[in-house]
Scaffold this motif. Structure first.
Motif, PDB file in Angstrom:
ATOM      1  N   PHE A 180       0.842  -1.203   0.000  1.00  0.00           N
ATOM      2  CA  PHE A 180       0.000   0.000   0.000  1.00  0.00           C
ATOM      3  C   PHE A 180       0.876   1.252   0.000  1.00  0.00           C
ATOM      4  CE2 PHE A 180      -2.449   3.430   1.746  1.00  0.00           C
ATOM      5  CZ  PHE A 180      -3.771   3.192   1.394  1.00  0.00           C
ATOM      6  N   ILE A 181       1.901   1.274   0.843  1.00  0.00           N
ATOM      7  CA  ILE A 181       2.774   2.444   0.946  1.00  0.00           C
ATOM      8  C   ILE A 181       3.551   2.652  -0.354  1.00  0.00           C
ATOM      9  CG2 ILE A 181       4.713   3.465   2.176  1.00  0.00           C
ATOM     10  CD1 ILE A 181       2.069   3.454   3.721  1.00  0.00           C
ATOM     11  N   ASP A 182       4.010   1.544  -0.972  1.00  0.00           N
ATOM     12  CA  ASP A 182       4.702   1.676  -2.258  1.00  0.00           C
ATOM     13  C   ASP A 182       3.800   2.333  -3.289  1.00  0.00           C
ATOM     14  OD1 ASP A 182       7.014   0.377  -1.345  1.00  0.00           O
ATOM     15  OD2 ASP A 182       6.231  -1.594  -1.882  1.00  0.00           O
ATOM     16  N   LEU A 183       2.561   1.861  -3.372  1.00  0.00           N
ATOM     17  CA  LEU A 183       1.613   2.416  -4.336  1.00  0.00           C
ATOM     18  C   LEU A 183       1.304   3.877  -4.029  1.00  0.00           C
ATOM     19  CD1 LEU A 183      -0.761  -0.657  -4.524  1.00  0.00           C
ATOM     20  CD2 LEU A 183       0.544   0.246  -6.456  1.00  0.00           C
ATOM     21  N   LEU A 184       1.206   4.188  -2.749  1.00  0.00           N
ATOM     22  CA  LEU A 184       0.920   5.567  -2.348  1.00  0.00           C
ATOM     23  C   LEU A 184       2.066   6.494  -2.755  1.00  0.00           C
ATOM     24  CD1 LEU A 184      -0.884   7.586  -0.873  1.00  0.00           C
ATOM     25  CD2 LEU A 184       0.216   6.897   1.268  1.00  0.00           C
TER      26      LEU A 184
END
Length: 297
Positions: free
Chosen positions: A95-99
């Motif tokens: 999720f953080i990578d995508l964000l």
């Protein structure tokens, strides 16, 4: 208008899918469950959907595509989504990578690959449930469709397959029950407050270019008490129900009942954080919450 008692993560394997269905009176068992989100990229997708198919086709059980680009194998060929998967064909971004990547320049190729994966996942779902194309329901694993780049990819995917969905989850916590039961605030985990605020901030950006749906957006609850939905009392559920009636909407209440037992494999044995999540003892507590008799009105 009604409360939709919803379970995410349906389809980790056939045994887990069967355990979730055991929580549903509409499926011939006992319990409040009336809706499930199905992993389209599950290795046992067909076996799991066959368990629920009779109830879904009869209109007894709502079914939602649980879009997933953070855990397990891709539905698109590995060679066509290299930014999303590792050399095993497993999703590699969090999720953080995508964000983070959502705000980087020159991310159009990632956008296109996410859209392609969404198309493959939706089409795989519709192969099993072709009649649902005209009233398709969508949400995502970890609510990552609230990330602006991912949301744009979803919009592109729906345009490509010429589909106007009935429902896209808007994970904005409806907490009207706190007015009547302020003591519930003491049971809310701080991490869930952070998640609620983050998703609200992200959705405020997505809502500037809303994807059109056939039906009004449901009210939603299930993040503030995520992992502890048994703490959401019947009085609180009744408050949600009355609020939904007042505005002529349904309210979706999200649970994560039943994950994996110790002898059952996860989608990806390398993703230890997901394994911990799927084997959390809290999932049994949330299953028990769905076993409570009756639906408060």
């Amino acid at each position: 208008m009604s409360i939709i008692f919803h379970a995410d993560d349906f389809g980790l394997n056939p045994k887990q899918a069967g355990r979730i269905l055991s929580l549903s009176k509409v499926c011939g068992n006992s319990g409040r469950l009336t809706s499930v989100s199905i992993f389209p990229n599950s290795p046992s997708f067909k076996e799991c959907t066959q368990l629920a198919k009779p109830f879904i086709e009869e209109g007894k059980l709502l079914a939602t595509v649980h879009l997933n680009i953070v855990e397990g194998p891709s539905c698109a060929p590995r060679s066509e989504v290299p930014l999303l998967v590792d050399d095993r064909g497993m999703f590699k971004l969090s999720f953080i990578d995508l964000l983070k990547r959502s705000y980087l320049p020159n991310n159009e190729e990632l956008l296109v690959q996410i859209a392609l994966e969404f198309i493959c996942q939706i089409e795989r779902f519709l192969e099993q449930f072709p009649t649902l194309k005209t009233n398709l329901r969508l949400d995502s694993h970890q609510h990552f469709h609230t990330i602006p780049l991912v949301y744009r990819a979803l919009e592109l995917a729906l345009q490509t397959i010429s589909c106007k969905p009935d429902h896209i989850r808007v994970p904005l916590e409806c907490n009207v029950y706190l007015r009547d039961q302020p003591e519930l605030r003491k049971k809310i985990q701080p991490i869930n407050v952070i998640k609620t605020e983050l998703l609200a901030a992200l959705w405020s950006q997505c809502s500037k270019r809303p994807i059109s749906t056939n039906q009004p957006t449901n009210f939603f609850s299930g993040i503030l008490f995520s992992g502890h939905m048994e703490d959401l009392s019947d009085q609180a559920l009744s408050s949600l129900h009355q609020h939904a009636l007042r505005y002529g909407k349904d309210v979706e209440v999200l649970y994560h009942p039943f994950g994996l037992s110790e002898d059952e494999k996860a989608f990806d044995e390398h993703k230890t954080d997901f394994i911990t999540f799927h084997r959390s003892p809290y999932r049994l507590n949330e299953a028990n919450a769905l076993r409570r008799p009756g639906i408060p009105v």
